[in-house]
Scaffold this motif. Structure first.
Motif, PDB file in Angstrom:
ATOM      1  N   GLY A 104       0.798  -1.234   0.000  1.00  0.00           N
ATOM      2  CA  GLY A 104       0.000   0.000   0.000  1.00  0.00           C
ATOM      3  C   GLY A 104       0.824   1.273   0.000  1.00  0.00           C
ATOM      4  N   VAL A 105       2.092   1.181   0.404  1.00  0.00           N
ATOM      5  CA  VAL A 105       2.868   2.429   0.553  1.00  0.00           C
ATOM      6  C   VAL A 105       4.004   2.581  -0.463  1.00  0.00           C
ATOM      7  N   ALA A 106       4.136   1.647  -1.415  1.00  0.00           N
ATOM      8  CA  ALA A 106       5.337   1.649  -2.270  1.00  0.00           C
ATOM      9  C   ALA A 106       5.089   2.338  -3.624  1.00  0.00           C
ATOM     10  N   PRO A 107       5.896   3.366  -3.946  1.00  0.00           N
ATOM     11  CA  PRO A 107       5.740   4.080  -5.215  1.00  0.00           C
ATOM     12  C   PRO A 107       6.715   3.599  -6.288  1.00  0.00           C
ATOM     13  N   ALA A 108       6.471   4.030  -7.522  1.00  0.00           N
ATOM     14  CA  ALA A 108       7.381   3.663  -8.621  1.00  0.00           C
ATOM     15  C   ALA A 108       7.309   4.696  -9.747  1.00  0.00           C
ATOM     16  N   ALA A 109       8.423   4.771 -10.487  1.00  0.00           N
ATOM     17  CA  ALA A 109       8.485   5.636 -11.665  1.00  0.00           C
ATOM     18  C   ALA A 109       9.084   4.848 -12.822  1.00  0.00           C
ATOM     19  N   ASN A 110       8.495   5.002 -14.006  1.00  0.00           N
ATOM     20  CA  ASN A 110       9.050   4.400 -15.229  1.00  0.00           C
ATOM     21  C   ASN A 110       9.650   5.526 -16.057  1.00  0.00           C
ATOM     22  N   ILE A 111      10.956   5.395 -16.359  1.00  0.00           N
ATOM     23  CA  ILE A 111      11.669   6.503 -16.989  1.00  0.00           C
ATOM     24  C   ILE A 111      12.499   5.964 -18.144  1.00  0.00           C
ATOM     25  N   GLY A 112      12.684   6.784 -19.185  1.00  0.00           N
ATOM     26  CA  GLY A 112      13.580   6.403 -20.278  1.00  0.00           C
ATOM     27  C   GLY A 112      14.251   7.638 -20.860  1.00  0.00           C
ATOM     28  N   ASP A 113      14.833   7.497 -22.023  1.00  0.00           N
ATOM     29  CA  ASP A 113      15.476   8.658 -22.645  1.00  0.00           C
ATOM     30  C   ASP A 113      14.548   9.369 -23.621  1.00  0.00           C
ATOM     31  N   SER A 114      13.389   8.740 -23.912  1.00  0.00           N
ATOM     32  CA  SER A 114      12.484   9.318 -24.914  1.00  0.00           C
ATOM     33  C   SER A 114      11.824  10.580 -24.385  1.00  0.00           C
ATOM     34  N   GLY A 115      11.925  10.807 -23.074  1.00  0.00           N
ATOM     35  CA  GLY A 115      11.272  11.974 -22.482  1.00  0.00           C
ATOM     36  C   GLY A 115       9.982  11.596 -21.789  1.00  0.00           C
ATOM     37  N   CYS A 116       9.423  10.440 -22.148  1.00  0.00           N
ATOM     38  CA  CYS A 116       8.152  10.035 -21.544  1.00  0.00           C
ATOM     39  C   CYS A 116       8.403   9.382 -20.175  1.00  0.00           C
ATOM     40  N   ALA A 117       7.591   9.721 -19.199  1.00  0.00           N
ATOM     41  CA  ALA A 117       7.733   9.137 -17.866  1.00  0.00           C
ATOM     42  C   ALA A 117       6.347   8.799 -17.323  1.00  0.00           C
ATOM     43  N   MET A 118       6.265   7.685 -16.628  1.00  0.00           N
ATOM     44  CA  MET A 118       4.964   7.232 -16.114  1.00  0.00           C
ATOM     45  C   MET A 118       5.122   6.817 -14.650  1.00  0.00           C
ATOM     46  N   PHE A 119       4.222   7.319 -13.816  1.00  0.00           N
ATOM     47  CA  PHE A 119       4.330   7.111 -12.369  1.00  0.00           C
ATOM     48  C   PHE A 119       3.149   6.265 -11.893  1.00  0.00           C
ATOM     49  N   GLU A 120       3.448   5.229 -11.112  1.00  0.00           N
ATOM     50  CA  GLU A 120       2.395   4.288 -10.687  1.00  0.00           C
ATOM     51  C   GLU A 120       2.814   3.631  -9.385  1.00  0.00           C
ATOM     52  N   ALA A 121       1.823   3.180  -8.608  1.00  0.00           N
ATOM     53  CA  ALA A 121       2.143   2.434  -7.391  1.00  0.00           C
ATOM     54  C   ALA A 121       2.672   1.059  -7.771  1.00  0.00           C
ATOM     55  N   VAL A 122       3.381   0.416  -6.839  1.00  0.00           N
ATOM     56  CA  VAL A 122       3.913  -0.931  -7.106  1.00  0.00           C
ATOM     57  C   VAL A 122       2.781  -1.971  -7.106  1.00  0.00           C
ATOM     58  N   HIS A 123       1.747  -1.731  -6.297  1.00  0.00           N
ATOM     59  CA  HIS A 123       0.699  -2.746  -6.131  1.00  0.00           C
ATOM     60  C   HIS A 123      -0.189  -2.882  -7.363  1.00  0.00           C
ATOM     61  N   GLY A 124      -1.037  -3.924  -7.331  1.00  0.00           N
ATOM     62  CA  GLY A 124      -1.970  -4.171  -8.421  1.00  0.00           C
ATOM     63  C   GLY A 124      -3.363  -3.655  -8.114  1.00  0.00           C
ATOM     64  N   THR A 125      -4.371  -4.266  -8.734  1.00  0.00           N
ATOM     65  CA  THR A 125      -5.745  -3.737  -8.678  1.00  0.00           C
ATOM     66  C   THR A 125      -6.481  -4.109  -7.392  1.00  0.00           C
ATOM     67  N   ALA A 126      -5.875  -4.939  -6.567  1.00  0.00           N
ATOM     68  CA  ALA A 126      -6.470  -5.365  -5.275  1.00  0.00           C
ATOM     69  C   ALA A 126      -7.951  -5.692  -5.420  1.00  0.00           C
ATOM     70  N   PRO A 127      -8.305  -6.657  -6.257  1.00  0.00           N
ATOM     71  CA  PRO A 127      -9.733  -6.938  -6.491  1.00  0.00           C
ATOM     72  C   PRO A 127     -10.494  -7.320  -5.220  1.00  0.00           C
ATOM     73  N   ASP A 128      -9.771  -7.856  -4.221  1.00  0.00           N
ATOM     74  CA  ASP A 128     -10.450  -8.270  -2.982  1.00  0.00           C
ATOM     75  C   ASP A 128     -11.032  -7.099  -2.199  1.00  0.00           C
ATOM     76  N   ILE A 129     -10.512  -5.886  -2.414  1.00  0.00           N
ATOM     77  CA  ILE A 129     -11.047  -4.745  -1.637  1.00  0.00           C
ATOM     78  C   ILE A 129     -11.616  -3.639  -2.537  1.00  0.00           C
ATOM     79  N   ALA A 130     -11.654  -3.892  -3.854  1.00  0.00           N
ATOM     80  CA  ALA A 130     -12.112  -2.846  -4.787  1.00  0.00           C
ATOM     81  C   ALA A 130     -13.558  -2.454  -4.509  1.00  0.00           C
ATOM     82  N   GLY A 131     -13.826  -1.157  -4.595  1.00  0.00           N
ATOM     83  CA  GLY A 131     -15.196  -0.653  -4.445  1.00  0.00           C
ATOM     84  C   GLY A 131     -15.638  -0.492  -2.998  1.00  0.00           C
TER      85      GLY A 131
END
Ligand code: NAD
Length: 339
Positions: free
Chosen positions: A247-274
């Motif tokens: 629940g507390v772990a962050p992440a960044a996807n980075i390259g040389d193309s200039g594009c960067a995408m930021f997302e949590a490490v966890h998945g969709t947690a279907p057991d607690i969704a909604g």
């Protein structure tokens, strides 16, 4: 001086994605982030609305904005479509996945003083998508790990540059070159070569199984880890566990193309969704990394201050961390405690 507003692609994601994305957008507004959102779909939402897990409009949006905040996307195991996460990282050549894991004061965890950054190669290895059934009856299958010198070198170099920029002292390259002599041997040899150019950063290497044990016994021994895609995926969930959970772990996807995408490490947690109980911290801290990337450091600092203060108190943190509140209560506390 007023900060320039930046257009950011927002992929809310599946499962708990919409809940944690709404919480994060609210906290970013309160922190004074100068961002406008272009909302686009992917994953199950993409299939439902556009019959495509990665609609062209989403790709076009990322090409235009060059920065995305992304919730988790569901990828069915086995047949069906290819992982949209993997496709996005490959399509925009975001080859380094940066996953910091740092003890947060007050968050229940078995360890203190964990502060490790994993840089995971993001485009190659067993995730390159080279898989096939060996026989027509589909009773045997083969997945091929592609490791290139080019792919290894740029990721390892990114890790060393990151170490310099962030005052990190040591990089441990993690591999299984004792068994996978060619593919993992190539990654290791490339690392040893690159390391020679960075005499100011200590460098060592460790076999992945030993690393898993050492991370559990003595996590404070590690400063930075650079590794291939599959090991990075697994070890970064392990390091998330060392600081209190996914629940507390962050992440960044980075390259040389200039594009960067930021997302949590966890998945969709279907057991607690909604249910309104998901912990939005991973996405909020990913958003703070995004603000650093956009040079909006004051807003990033305010957001982090609110998050750390809200996490310190069981009354204002979510149930996965032994707390008493839900997503909305936590988000309100983050906002209240920013100042
Ligand atoms: P998961 O990370 O979704 O959940 C693992 C456990 O952690 C669950 O018990 C869940 O409730 C809990 N958890 C995760 N995030 C939480 C949060 N923010 N707050 C509170 N509890 C949280 O892993 P999974 O169940 O293996 O995967 C579910 C789906 O997510 C799969 O389809 C998988 O492919 C996908 N996935 C996506 C990404 C991504 O988009 N980057 C990453 C990992 C998994």
């Amino acid at each position: 001086m007023t900060t320039k507003r930046t257009l950011v692609s927002l992929i809310e994601g599946d499962g708990i994605g919409p809940e944690i994305a709404a919480a994060t957008v609210k906290a970013l507004d309160a922190a004074g982030a100068q961002v406008d959102w272009e909302r686009v779909d992917a994953g199950l939402a993409g299939v439902e609305r556009h019959k495509d897990p990665l609609p062209q409009a989403t790709i076009d949006s990322l090409k235009k904005t060059q920065v995305a905040l992304k919730g988790p996307l569901a990828t069915p195991s086995g047949g069906g479509y290819r992982s949209v996460n993997v496709t996005l990282r490959q399509q925009f050549d975001m080859y380094a996945n940066v996953r910091p894991a740092k003890t947060i004061k007050g968050v229940p965890s078995r360890y203190e003083n964990v502060d490790v950054v994993i840089v995971r190669e993001n485009t190659e290895d067993l995730y390159a998508g080279v898989e096939h059934y060996v026989d027509p009856r589909r009773t045997a299958a083969e997945s091929i790990a592609i490791i290139t010198k080019f792919g290894s070198e740029r990721c390892i170099r990114y890790a060393f540059e990151y170490a310099r920029r962030h005052g990190r002292k040591r990089i441990t390259l993690v591999h299984k070159a004792n068994i996978l002599k060619m593919s993992n041997g190539l990654f290791l040899d490339t690392g040893k070569e690159v390391a020679k150019e960075y005499a100011d950063i200590q460098f060592d290497d460790m076999i992945v199984d030993a690393t898993a044990m050492k991370l559990v016994l003595q996590p404070e021994r590690f400063d930075m880890i650079v590794t291939m895609n599959l090991f990075g995926d697994i070890l970064s969930d392990l390091t998330a566990g060392l600081i209190g959970g996914l629940g507390v772990a962050p992440a960044a996807n980075i390259g040389d193309s200039g594009c960067a995408m930021f997302e949590a490490v966890h998945g969709t947690a279907p057991d607690i969704a909604g249910k309104g109980i998901a912990n939005p911290t991973g996405l909020m801290l990913s958003a703070a990394m995004m603000l650093d990337h956009l040079e909006q450091r004051d807003a990033a600092a305010r957001l982090r201050k609110g998050v750390i203060a809200a996490l310190a108190n069981p009354e204002t943190r979510t149930g996965d961390l032994g707390g008493k509140t839900n997503t909305a209560g936590y988000t309100d506390a983050v906002i209240r405690l920013m100042d």
